[in-house]
Scaffold this motif. Structure first.
Motif, short mmCIF file in Angstrom:
data_model
loop_
_atom_site.label_atom_id
_atom_site.label_comp_id
_atom_site.label_asym_id
_atom_site.label_seq_id
_atom_site.Cartn_x
_atom_site.Cartn_y
_atom_site.Cartn_z
N PHE A 247 0.82 -1.20 0.00
CA PHE A 247 0.00 0.00 0.00
C PHE A 247 0.86 1.26 0.00
O PHE A 247 0.61 2.21 -0.76
N ARG A 248 1.91 1.24 0.87
CA ARG A 248 2.79 2.40 0.93
C ARG A 248 3.51 2.61 -0.40
O ARG A 248 3.63 3.73 -0.89
N ARG A 249 3.96 1.48 -0.98
CA ARG A 249 4.67 1.61 -2.25
C ARG A 249 3.72 2.08 -3.35
O ARG A 249 4.08 2.93 -4.17
N THR A 250 2.52 1.50 -3.33
CA THR A 250 1.54 1.93 -4.34
C THR A 250 1.20 3.40 -4.19
O THR A 250 1.06 4.13 -5.19
N ARG A 251 1.08 3.84 -2.91
CA ARG A 251 0.78 5.25 -2.70
C ARG A 251 1.90 6.14 -3.23
O ARG A 251 1.66 7.16 -3.86
N ARG A 252 3.15 5.70 -3.00
CA ARG A 252 4.27 6.48 -3.53
C ARG A 252 4.27 6.48 -5.06
O ARG A 252 4.54 7.50 -5.70
N LEU A 253 3.94 5.27 -5.62
CA LEU A 253 3.90 5.20 -7.07
C LEU A 253 2.80 6.10 -7.64
O LEU A 253 2.98 6.77 -8.66
N HIS A 254 1.62 6.09 -6.97
CA HIS A 254 0.52 6.95 -7.43
C HIS A 254 0.90 8.43 -7.33
O HIS A 254 0.60 9.22 -8.22
N GLU A 255 1.57 8.76 -6.22
CA GLU A 255 2.01 10.15 -6.08
C GLU A 255 2.99 10.52 -7.17
O GLU A 255 2.93 11.61 -7.74
N GLU A 256 3.91 9.57 -7.46
CA GLU A 256 4.87 9.82 -8.53
C GLU A 256 4.16 9.95 -9.88
O GLU A 256 4.48 10.83 -10.69
N ALA A 257 3.18 9.06 -10.09
CA ALA A 257 2.43 9.14 -11.34
C ALA A 257 1.66 10.44 -11.44
O ALA A 257 1.59 11.07 -12.51
N ASN A 258 1.04 10.88 -10.34
CA ASN A 258 0.31 12.14 -10.36
C ASN A 258 1.23 13.32 -10.65
O ASN A 258 0.88 14.23 -11.40
N ARG A 259 2.43 13.29 -10.04
CA ARG A 259 3.39 14.35 -10.31
C ARG A 259 3.82 14.34 -11.78
O ARG A 259 3.97 15.39 -12.41
N ARG A 260 3.98 13.12 -12.31
CA ARG A 260 4.34 13.02 -13.73
C ARG A 260 3.22 13.52 -14.63
O ARG A 260 3.45 14.22 -15.60
N ILE A 261 1.98 13.14 -14.28
CA ILE A 261 0.84 13.61 -15.08
C ILE A 261 0.74 15.14 -15.03
O ILE A 261 0.50 15.80 -16.05
N GLU A 262 0.94 15.70 -13.83
CA GLU A 262 0.89 17.16 -13.71
C GLU A 262 1.98 17.81 -14.55
O GLU A 262 1.76 18.84 -15.20
N ALA A 263 3.19 17.19 -14.53
CA ALA A 263 4.28 17.75 -15.33
C ALA A 263 3.98 17.65 -16.82
O ALA A 263 4.23 18.59 -17.59
#
Length: 715
Positions: A310-326
């Motif tokens: 869950f923690r890793r997925t949350r980090r991955l989602h956060e990373e994906a969201n940051r990438r999408i925003e970029a």
């Protein structure tokens, strides 16, 4: 101390309970998400399969329709006796036609009694009565158009596979019923195709008539069945007649399936594709089984792993969201850059145009300016305004917001103008040769679509030549179409525009498919396959044809045929010099314009043309003026885009009230006009000149009667 122990025990109990409850809850949650995702994926798979089956069926029935039209053309004007007299030649002709269509079993021509005159199977068909067949009976009872019958078994002595009929009625010259032209279509042709595309376990495909009769289906069920009109599918089709998705028990085998259906264009046929719900459940179980096997023997370990996951997925989602925003920021920047380039280009061109206008106005303000120079500057302002209007029109066309309509134009002149654009588009390594006749080659078509068609053919030729070779564009006159067996129906013939290349050519087996939508031999990313389809559609919609001649290794020639028109009749639009004078008409015109400056110009222009202008600034005031005394107005001249009620809504309201006044719309751009047209009302494009306004007055001049001449004389 005891309290601390109790607390520690209680905490241990909660942890033990949690070690069982949390994995179970997580598994239930994951199962629910997986179930939804699996069903959504199944719906997407069904929709993709349906798209393929629908496109295939549409092409098949359109091909059969064209074959029936060709058969009707062959026997046009022939009596039953003539058909029998030419039976040998007609039999061979129908046989060749049936042989070229794998979906067609045979082609028949029946007389008004239901007896076969000729068919593609045998010469001198047996004297049998087919009038009880539905494909004959429906036409004998009345005009049924193109009728698609139920699945039938051949009647002895004819043998072979089952078929369903696609038929059209034959009419005598006096309009009486002459018989039927029918093609026997093989359901197994569709079923074989469905077997190829329905390889997924649990797949279901069917071709169903609007009344529920099943024409073809996969998997094969060796007994007849149908979907009852009052059943679940029939009721769903009544509520959603074009397409829909539902879960039902199939009447043929009782299997519960998730199906999607779609109507086949104008035909009373539905194409359906689906998956058995058991197959969807099997997918879900196959997805969830590894999780279950992994979780049962190690609940505690799974709990820890799930927390880490869950923690890793949350980090991955956060990373994906940051990438999408970029990425979104990058796309936004690119859009702004493209918009800036477009704005800069438009500003540059308009500043050039405004410079000419401003300079001409400044020169006109000078005292003692010679008359010749004054006329020169006035002409410069007029020409510059026309160039600005053309630039605006090009921008609207680029944005696909231009209201398209056919115009009479010279094809040769259009090809001359396009040659420079084509040269830039296809590259310097390709030599362009244009052969255009000196006399005008006039057609009545959409010039924008025509230019797009020429560019599509040129780009196709460029790709066939791999960027190097010779491209020849020829404009000529054709008295008949190459595919017609009789003289062309156009009284003035056709204008033929040929685009010939020196490329690799097209293999014969691909010639019949090149105009199919999305058919392309290019690599992925090199083309959509819609270019030649646009040429085909434009030709058909314009009343013309497109033909291709190709030889492998020597190149191809695409020829676009458009119906030719002459300049004997009234032209599309009068030139300013040809517009009859409208001055002193005394006509009363109600001008509706929300822009004060434009409204004052329109009123002054109408006054100069001899009309009496009444100016209002919105549709509500216009309706009030008409309600007071509509008889004092001879015409309504209204802007389209206005606050509140638009000009088109005003025009429709005037018609709804029963007022038969001529109505002229004026607009520079309107979303409604670009999507729906002018709804039958006259349209004057902004910016317009006094001469163009005079032409419009002349066009509606028959209604511009002088009302004061009809008023009763004073006693």
């Amino acid at each position: 101390m005891q309290t601390a122990q109790r607390n520690s025990l209680r905490l241990l109990q909660w942890m033990m309970a949690a070690s069982l409850a949390l994995p179970l809850a997580l598994f239930v949650f994951a199962s629910a998400i997986s179930w939804v995702s699996t069903n959504e994926a199944a719906d997407r798979d069904i929709e993709r399969t349906l798209d393929v089956a629908h496109e295939h069926a549409l092409k098949v029935f359109e091909t059969i329709d064209r074959s029936l039209s060709e058969t009707a053309e062959i026997i046009r004007g022939m009596s039953d006796a003539d058909i029998v007299a030419h039976e040998q030649a007609l039999h061979e002709r129908l046989g060749k036609l049936a042989d070229t269509l794998p979906q067609v079993k045979s082609v028949w021509v029946f007389d008004s009694r239901g007896h076969a005159l000729v068919n593609s199977l045998v010469i001198s068909p047996p004297d049998m009565d087919f009038s009880d067949r539905d494909y004959f009976r429906m036409h004998a009872d009345g005009d049924a158009g193109t009728y698609i019958g139920e699945v039938l078994t051949p009647r002895p002595p004819y043998q072979g596979s089952q078929f369903f009929g696609v038929s059209r009625g034959r009419m005598n010259a006096d309009g009486s019923f002459a018989g039927v032209i029918q093609a026997s279509v093989l359901p197994e042709y569709f079923e074989n195709f469905y077997a190829r595309i329905g390889s997924e376990p649990g797949s279901f495909l069917a071709l169903i008539r609007a009344d529920g009769a099943v024409l073809a289906h996969y998997p094969i069920i060796h007994h007849e069945f149908r979907f009852e009109p009052n059943g679940p599918l029939g009721q769903h089709i009544v509520a959603h007649p074009l397409s829909g998705t539902m879960t039902i028990n199939s009447p043929g085998d009782g299997v519960e399936r998730r199906i999607r259906y779609q109507r086949l264009a104008e035909y009373p046929i539905y194409v359906s594709a689906g998956l058995a719900t058991s197959a969807i459940q099997a997918r879900w179980i196959a997805t969830m089984a590894p999780h279950l096997i992994f979780g049962v023997p190690a609940t505690a370990l799974l709990f820890a792993l799930l927390v880490l996951a869950f923690r890793r997925t949350r980090r991955l989602h956060e990373e994906a969201n940051r990438r999408i925003e970029a990425e979104e920021a990058l796309r936004h920047g690119q859009r702004l850059e493209a918009l800036g380039q477009l704005t800069g280009g438009v500003a540059h061109d308009f500043n050039n145009l405004l410079t000419v206008i401003r300079g001409s106005v400044d020169m006109l303000r000078k005292p003692d300016l010679p008359e010749s120079r004054r006329l020169h500057y006035i002409e410069a302002i007029s020409n510059t305004v026309n160039r600005a209007a053309r630039l605006t029109s090009q921008l609207l066309a680029f944005a696909r917001r231009q209201a398209l309509k056919p115009e009479v134009f010279d094809v040769g002149e259009s090809v001359r103008t396009l040659s420079e654009m084509v040269a830039t588009l296809i590259g310097a390594r390709i030599e362009i040769v244009t052969q255009v006749p000196d006399e005008p080659s006039l057609v009545n078509a959409d010039p924008g679509q025509f230019e797009t068609a020429i560019i599509n053919m040129a780009v196709n030729a460029r790709d066939a030549m791999n960027g190097a070779g010779r491209l020849t564009i020829t404009v000529s006159r054709a008295d008949r179409l190459p595919s017609a067996t009789t003289s062309t129906t156009s009284s003035h013939g056709h204008v033929a525009v040929s685009v010939a290349d020196t490329g690799v050519g097209i293999p014969p087996e691909r010639l019949e498919r090149i105009f199919e939508p999305f058919f392309t031999t290019k690599e992925v990313g090199q083309g959509t396959g819609l270019g030649l389809s646009q040429v085909f559609g434009f030709a058909k919609q314009s009343g013309g044809e497109v033909d291709v001649v190709s030889e492998v290794g020597k190149g191809s020639t695409f020829t676009l045929y458009l119906p030719r028109v002459t300049n004997d009749g009234p032209p599309q639009s009068l030139l300013s010099s040809d517009a009859p004078p409208v001055g002193q008409t005394g006509a009363s015109v109600l001008v509706v314009e929300d822009n004060p400056e434009v409204g004052k110009f329109a009123a002054d222009a109408l006054t100069q043309l001899g009309c009496n202008a009444v100016l209002v600034d919105n549709a509500t005031h216009a309706l009030q003026e008409l309600a007071t005394d509509a008889r004092r107005f001879d015409m309504v001249f209204t802007d389209v885009v206005m606050p509140g009620m638009s000009g088109i809504e005003l025009a429709k309201e005037i018609r709804r009230q029963g007022l038969n006044l001529p109505i002229v719309l004026a607009s520079g751009y309107s979303q409604v006009l670009s999507q729906q047209g002018s709804s039958g009302f006259e349209l004057l494009q902004k910016p317009y000149s006094i001469e163009q306004l005079a032409q419009m007055l002349h066009k509606v001049g028959r209604s511009l009667t002088v009302r004061h001449d009809q008023a009763p004389a004073s006693s």
